[in-house]
Design a protein around this motif. Sequence first.
Motif, PDB file in Angstrom:
ATOM      1  N   PRO A 176      33.659  38.482  52.272  1.00 19.36           N
ATOM      2  CA  PRO A 176      33.914  37.387  51.147  1.00 19.36           C
ATOM      3  C   PRO A 176      32.476  37.015  50.274  1.00 19.36           C
ATOM      4  O   PRO A 176      31.682  36.168  51.406  1.00 19.36           O
ATOM      5  CB  PRO A 176      34.890  37.083  50.663  1.00 19.36           C
ATOM      6  CG  PRO A 176      35.053  36.636  53.042  1.00 19.36           C
ATOM      7  CD  PRO A 176      34.408  37.738  53.412  1.00 19.36           C
ATOM      8  N   TYR A 220      34.112  47.676  39.451  1.00 21.56           N
ATOM      9  CA  TYR A 220      34.448  45.859  39.439  1.00 21.56           C
ATOM     10  C   TYR A 220      33.882  45.322  38.229  1.00 21.56           C
ATOM     11  O   TYR A 220      33.345  45.545  37.792  1.00 21.56           O
ATOM     12  CB  TYR A 220      34.109  45.770  40.519  1.00 21.56           C
ATOM     13  CG  TYR A 220      33.604  44.541  41.417  1.00 21.56           C
ATOM     14  CD1 TYR A 220      35.461  44.022  41.751  1.00 21.56           C
ATOM     15  CD2 TYR A 220      33.025  43.867  41.005  1.00 21.56           C
ATOM     16  CE1 TYR A 220      35.333  42.921  42.356  1.00 21.56           C
ATOM     17  CE2 TYR A 220      33.180  42.224  41.211  1.00 21.56           C
ATOM     18  CZ  TYR A 220      34.126  41.776  41.916  1.00 21.56           C
ATOM     19  OH  TYR A 220      33.983  40.367  42.514  1.00 21.56           O
ATOM     20  N   CYS A 221      35.476  44.473  37.926  1.00 25.89           N
ATOM     21  CA  CYS A 221      34.646  43.472  36.845  1.00 25.89           C
ATOM     22  C   CYS A 221      33.670  44.275  35.964  1.00 25.89           C
ATOM     23  O   CYS A 221      32.535  43.938  35.649  1.00 25.89           O
ATOM     24  CB  CYS A 221      33.868  42.253  37.648  1.00 25.89           C
ATOM     25  SG  CYS A 221      34.626  41.080  38.387  1.00 25.89           S
ATOM     26  N   ASP A 252      32.288  46.364  49.087  1.00 25.81           N
ATOM     27  CA  ASP A 252      33.032  46.090  49.303  1.00 25.81           C
ATOM     28  C   ASP A 252      34.229  46.386  49.954  1.00 25.81           C
ATOM     29  O   ASP A 252      34.155  47.604  50.648  1.00 25.81           O
ATOM     30  CB  ASP A 252      33.820  45.706  47.878  1.00 25.81           C
ATOM     31  CG  ASP A 252      34.069  46.851  46.598  1.00 25.81           C
ATOM     32  OD1 ASP A 252      34.262  48.035  47.548  1.00 25.81           O
ATOM     33  OD2 ASP A 252      34.636  47.109  45.857  1.00 25.81           O
ATOM     34  N   ASN A 261      36.691  48.477  48.975  1.00 29.29           N
ATOM     35  CA  ASN A 261      37.600  50.046  48.170  1.00 29.29           C
ATOM     36  C   ASN A 261      36.104  50.904  48.468  1.00 29.29           C
ATOM     37  O   ASN A 261      36.779  52.431  48.928  1.00 29.29           O
ATOM     38  CB  ASN A 261      37.229  49.775  46.835  1.00 29.29           C
ATOM     39  CG  ASN A 261      37.517  51.360  46.078  1.00 29.29           C
ATOM     40  OD1 ASN A 261      36.751  52.133  46.195  1.00 29.29           O
ATOM     41  ND2 ASN A 261      38.902  51.153  45.591  1.00 29.29           N
ATOM     42  N   LYS A 317      36.848  33.693  40.624  1.00 28.13           N
ATOM     43  CA  LYS A 317      37.546  35.278  40.368  1.00 28.13           C
ATOM     44  C   LYS A 317      36.776  36.065  41.942  1.00 28.13           C
ATOM     45  O   LYS A 317      37.612  36.522  42.495  1.00 28.13           O
ATOM     46  CB  LYS A 317      36.489  36.132  39.638  1.00 28.13           C
ATOM     47  CG  LYS A 317      37.551  36.221  38.560  1.00 28.13           C
ATOM     48  CD  LYS A 317      36.882  38.055  37.729  1.00 28.13           C
ATOM     49  CE  LYS A 317      35.052  37.147  37.619  1.00 28.13           C
ATOM     50  NZ  LYS A 317      34.878  37.727  35.810  1.00 28.13           N
ATOM     51  N   ARG A 318      36.206  35.378  42.290  1.00 23.18           N
ATOM     52  CA  ARG A 318      35.806  35.747  44.090  1.00 23.18           C
ATOM     53  C   ARG A 318      36.496  35.567  44.980  1.00 23.18           C
ATOM     54  O   ARG A 318      36.870  36.120  45.824  1.00 23.18           O
ATOM     55  CB  ARG A 318      34.709  35.332  44.399  1.00 23.18           C
ATOM     56  CG  ARG A 318      33.303  35.024  43.313  1.00 23.18           C
ATOM     57  CD  ARG A 318      32.575  36.021  43.787  1.00 23.18           C
ATOM     58  NE  ARG A 318      31.439  36.366  43.475  1.00 23.18           N
ATOM     59  CZ  ARG A 318      30.348  37.005  43.165  1.00 23.18           C
ATOM     60  NH1 ARG A 318      31.701  38.793  43.497  1.00 23.18           N
ATOM     61  NH2 ARG A 318      29.177  37.460  42.436  1.00 23.18           N
ATOM     62  N   GLU A 321      39.994  34.840  43.888  1.00 19.04           N
ATOM     63  CA  GLU A 321      41.096  35.835  44.199  1.00 19.04           C
ATOM     64  C   GLU A 321      40.970  37.370  44.757  1.00 19.04           C
ATOM     65  O   GLU A 321      41.984  38.536  45.748  1.00 19.04           O
ATOM     66  CB  GLU A 321      41.284  35.968  42.798  1.00 19.04           C
ATOM     67  CG  GLU A 321      41.961  35.113  42.017  1.00 19.04           C
ATOM     68  CD  GLU A 321      43.281  35.158  42.867  1.00 19.04           C
ATOM     69  OE1 GLU A 321      44.020  35.172  43.323  1.00 19.04           O
ATOM     70  OE2 GLU A 321      43.246  33.547  42.813  1.00 19.04           O
ATOM     71  N   GLN A 322      39.356  37.364  44.652  1.00 19.66           N
ATOM     72  CA  GLN A 322      38.955  39.142  44.982  1.00 19.66           C
ATOM     73  C   GLN A 322      38.708  39.025  46.904  1.00 19.66           C
ATOM     74  O   GLN A 322      39.166  39.883  47.491  1.00 19.66           O
ATOM     75  CB  GLN A 322      37.394  39.197  45.318  1.00 19.66           C
ATOM     76  CG  GLN A 322      37.232  40.695  45.167  1.00 19.66           C
ATOM     77  CD  GLN A 322      35.567  41.010  45.577  1.00 19.66           C
ATOM     78  OE1 GLN A 322      34.739  40.144  44.949  1.00 19.66           O
ATOM     79  NE2 GLN A 322      35.100  42.086  46.190  1.00 19.66           N
ATOM     80  N   THR A 323      38.586  37.518  47.595  1.00 18.39           N
ATOM     81  CA  THR A 323      38.405  37.444  49.417  1.00 18.39           C
ATOM     82  C   THR A 323      40.353  37.309  49.159  1.00 18.39           C
ATOM     83  O   THR A 323      40.952  37.806  50.664  1.00 18.39           O
ATOM     84  CB  THR A 323      38.600  35.480  48.773  1.00 18.39           C
ATOM     85  OG1 THR A 323      37.148  36.092  49.161  1.00 18.39           O
ATOM     86  CG2 THR A 323      38.340  35.828  50.988  1.00 18.39           C
ATOM     87  N   SER A 368      42.632  39.419  48.053  1.00 18.86           N
ATOM     88  CA  SER A 368      42.775  41.008  48.392  1.00 18.86           C
ATOM     89  C   SER A 368      42.075  41.825  49.275  1.00 18.86           C
ATOM     90  O   SER A 368      42.905  42.246  49.913  1.00 18.86           O
ATOM     91  CB  SER A 368      43.069  41.422  46.923  1.00 18.86           C
ATOM     92  OG  SER A 368      41.425  41.193  45.870  1.00 18.86           O
ATOM     93  N   GLU A 369      41.132  41.859  49.715  1.00 18.01           N
ATOM     94  CA  GLU A 369      40.457  42.166  50.646  1.00 18.01           C
ATOM     95  C   GLU A 369      40.693  41.808  51.750  1.00 18.01           C
ATOM     96  O   GLU A 369      41.003  42.867  52.448  1.00 18.01           O
ATOM     97  CB  GLU A 369      38.892  41.959  50.852  1.00 18.01           C
ATOM     98  CG  GLU A 369      38.365  42.625  48.968  1.00 18.01           C
ATOM     99  CD  GLU A 369      36.655  42.554  48.693  1.00 18.01           C
ATOM    100  OE1 GLU A 369      36.532  43.893  47.883  1.00 18.01           O
ATOM    101  OE2 GLU A 369      36.460  42.358  49.582  1.00 18.01           O
TER     102      GLU A 369
END
Length: 202
Positions: A12, A74-75, A101, A103, A145-146, A148-150, A152-153
């Motif tokens: 992240p 992404y974004c 990432d 994905n 946003k970062r 939130e991404q963390t 989910s990842e």
Amino acid sequence: MKKGLLIVVSGPAGSGKGTVNSHLLATDDFRFSVSATTRAPRPGERDGINYFYITREEFEKRIENGDMLEYNFYCGNYYGTPREAVERVLAEGKNIILEIDVNGAKQVKEKYPDAVLIMLLPPTFAIQEARLRGRATEDEETIRKRLEQTKSEVPHFLEYDYVVYNYDGGADRAAGDILAIVRAEQLSAKRNPNTATHYFEK
Ligand code: 5GP
């Protein structure tokens, strides 16, 4: 000649990927895959160094031609790994690091089951958040946003082979951990299938 290792490092924002990777690149056993993207360069970023900045049309053409080893949207932008450079480096016997990432990592593992997947993490989520706010290079919306991404990842960590922590001021330790992983992988029996043949050769 030995083939190099394909190494994926996902981490992240605030995990210190860039610093850790620069320690590894200094050893000359590693090359770094430069991704292509349709997003605009940020101040200080350079074409061919941080990313290859290409148009959406060009990116889609490359996907169609099978020139992307993996890619993600992404974004609002495409990000992907140019296949040719990766194959060339591996054939030269060098290790290549893909900084992509979760994905993208999944797509790589499907195509290259031998790839080594490493998740690089700050010690805790709270420390990651403090680092992001401390460096003050991103606005509040981007930081949100970062984070939130963390969220989910990181729960995908079991799809990775290894987890490495980057403690404050400890990028050289994290780089050392990655070197240890690479060494162990190179010495693994499964990567040395001709061991017996070589051993008994006169
Ligand atoms: P940034 O815009 O901050 O440079 O990157 C945004 C996200 O895209 C990050 O999570 C980064 O890891 C990811 N990313 C960068 N290059 C690639 C790539 O080639 N493939 C994939 N799948 N993700 C990438």
